[in-house]
Design an enzyme around this catalytic site. Sequence first.
Site, PDB file in Angstrom:
ATOM      1  N   LYS A  70       0.781  -1.181   0.093  1.00 53.32           N
ATOM      2  CA  LYS A  70      -0.013  -0.043  -0.168  1.00 53.32           C
ATOM      3  C   LYS A  70       0.813   1.171  -0.035  1.00 53.32           C
ATOM      4  O   LYS A  70       0.258   2.218  -0.722  1.00 53.32           O
ATOM      5  CB  LYS A  70      -0.958   0.152   0.985  1.00 53.32           C
ATOM      6  CG  LYS A  70      -2.032  -0.968   1.050  1.00 53.32           C
ATOM      7  CD  LYS A  70      -3.077  -0.674   2.259  1.00 53.32           C
ATOM      8  CE  LYS A  70      -4.271  -1.764   1.941  1.00 53.32           C
ATOM      9  NZ  LYS A  70      -5.288  -1.935   3.051  1.00 53.32           N
ATOM     10  N   ASN A  91      -4.993   1.811  -1.376  1.00 54.48           N
ATOM     11  CA  ASN A  91      -5.413   0.677  -1.441  1.00 54.48           C
ATOM     12  C   ASN A  91      -6.252   0.586  -3.213  1.00 54.48           C
ATOM     13  O   ASN A  91      -6.698  -0.401  -3.587  1.00 54.48           O
ATOM     14  CB  ASN A  91      -6.370   0.022  -0.564  1.00 54.48           C
ATOM     15  CG  ASN A  91      -7.429   0.797  -0.585  1.00 54.48           C
ATOM     16  OD1 ASN A  91      -7.774   1.861  -1.272  1.00 54.48           O
ATOM     17  ND2 ASN A  91      -8.714   0.303   0.055  1.00 54.48           N
ATOM     18  N   ALA A 131      -2.277   2.850  15.870  1.00 49.53           N
ATOM     19  CA  ALA A 131      -1.758   4.064  15.115  1.00 49.53           C
ATOM     20  C   ALA A 131      -0.989   3.727  13.828  1.00 49.53           C
ATOM     21  O   ALA A 131      -0.030   4.400  13.292  1.00 49.53           O
ATOM     22  CB  ALA A 131      -0.890   4.784  15.902  1.00 49.53           C
ATOM     23  N   ALA A 134      -3.632   0.903   9.283  1.00 47.95           N
ATOM     24  CA  ALA A 134      -5.273   0.737   9.254  1.00 47.95           C
ATOM     25  C   ALA A 134      -5.846   1.985   9.954  1.00 47.95           C
ATOM     26  O   ALA A 134      -6.939   2.448   9.366  1.00 47.95           O
ATOM     27  CB  ALA A 134      -5.424  -0.607   9.899  1.00 47.95           C
ATOM     28  N   MET A 222     -11.548  -4.589  13.088  1.00 47.82           N
ATOM     29  CA  MET A 222     -11.409  -4.410  11.992  1.00 47.82           C
ATOM     30  C   MET A 222     -11.113  -5.808  11.158  1.00 47.82           C
ATOM     31  O   MET A 222     -11.060  -6.025  10.223  1.00 47.82           O
ATOM     32  CB  MET A 222     -10.275  -3.378  11.466  1.00 47.82           C
ATOM     33  CG  MET A 222     -10.753  -2.103  11.524  1.00 47.82           C
ATOM     34  SD  MET A 222      -9.418  -1.033  10.982  1.00 47.82           S
ATOM     35  CE  MET A 222     -10.151   0.656  11.386  1.00 47.82           C
TER      36      MET A 222
END
Length: 279
Positions: A70, A91, A131, A134, A222
């Site tokens: 990414k 992404n 942090a 994500a 997540m």
Amino acid sequence: MPLPSTLHCAVVGNPIAHSRSPEIHHAFAKQFGLRVDYQRMLADPNDFADHVRAFFAQGGKGLNITVPFKETAFALATHHSPSAQLAGAANTLWLENGQLHACNTDGIGLVNDLTRLGFAPANQRILLIGAGGAAKGVLLPLLEAGAAHIRVINRSSLKAHALVEHIALHQPNYAARLDAGDLDTTNGVWDIIINATSSSLDQKNPLNQPIECSQHSLAYDMMYGAEPSIFMKDCVTYGATQCADGLGMLVGQAAQSFFIWHGLQPDTEPVLHDLRQRL
């Protein structure tokens, strides 16, 4: 009448065999009668850029990017959305007027899923755990969606403070709604608690102690799986009235990528339901 041409899309990563993106995007395409051929592409750090260039040179429509590429994808692009700029990661890639554009759709995917669950971020007090990439990808969209306050906590408080200070520097109007600390800095009453770490892959809860949840509160992990994570189970004992995993976020970020590439907004509910049944 000639058949519509096939639109070529793909997801690039390493590993990549596990990716659910092809089935998600093919299901979206079916909703609109689009001919989309969406493939998985395995790359390694030495040839990632070559894969990207070759894909678009051959007429590719859009690329999704997953770990560990990414940040490299972000660096390849010449135009970046605000969310990608903040995260320093992308992404979603596409060509526009011959220029490579990058976006990070994780944040809008999360915001849309929270809204679907009845927890639209507006006026909510949010505890964001983590942090890393994500968390960086979702922080600005959560603020833009009207969160009343967000505290970023992380094992390294320096990293959490750096993320908050970065936002404050580039988006000073949001500074008053942010603070940061380590994993023990959980004082306060929280409406939404988001685990943006990978702790659930190791069956661990990133929180060091119980937290105080509001009377209508959501614990959101997540990560996703067939069973609730330890984080989700523990948050219910802390008082969270609802919990959810990140499968809806996965489908939501894909829907935003689909919209960027094709200009069509798919219905995520049937796709999410089908994926959930097959976990």
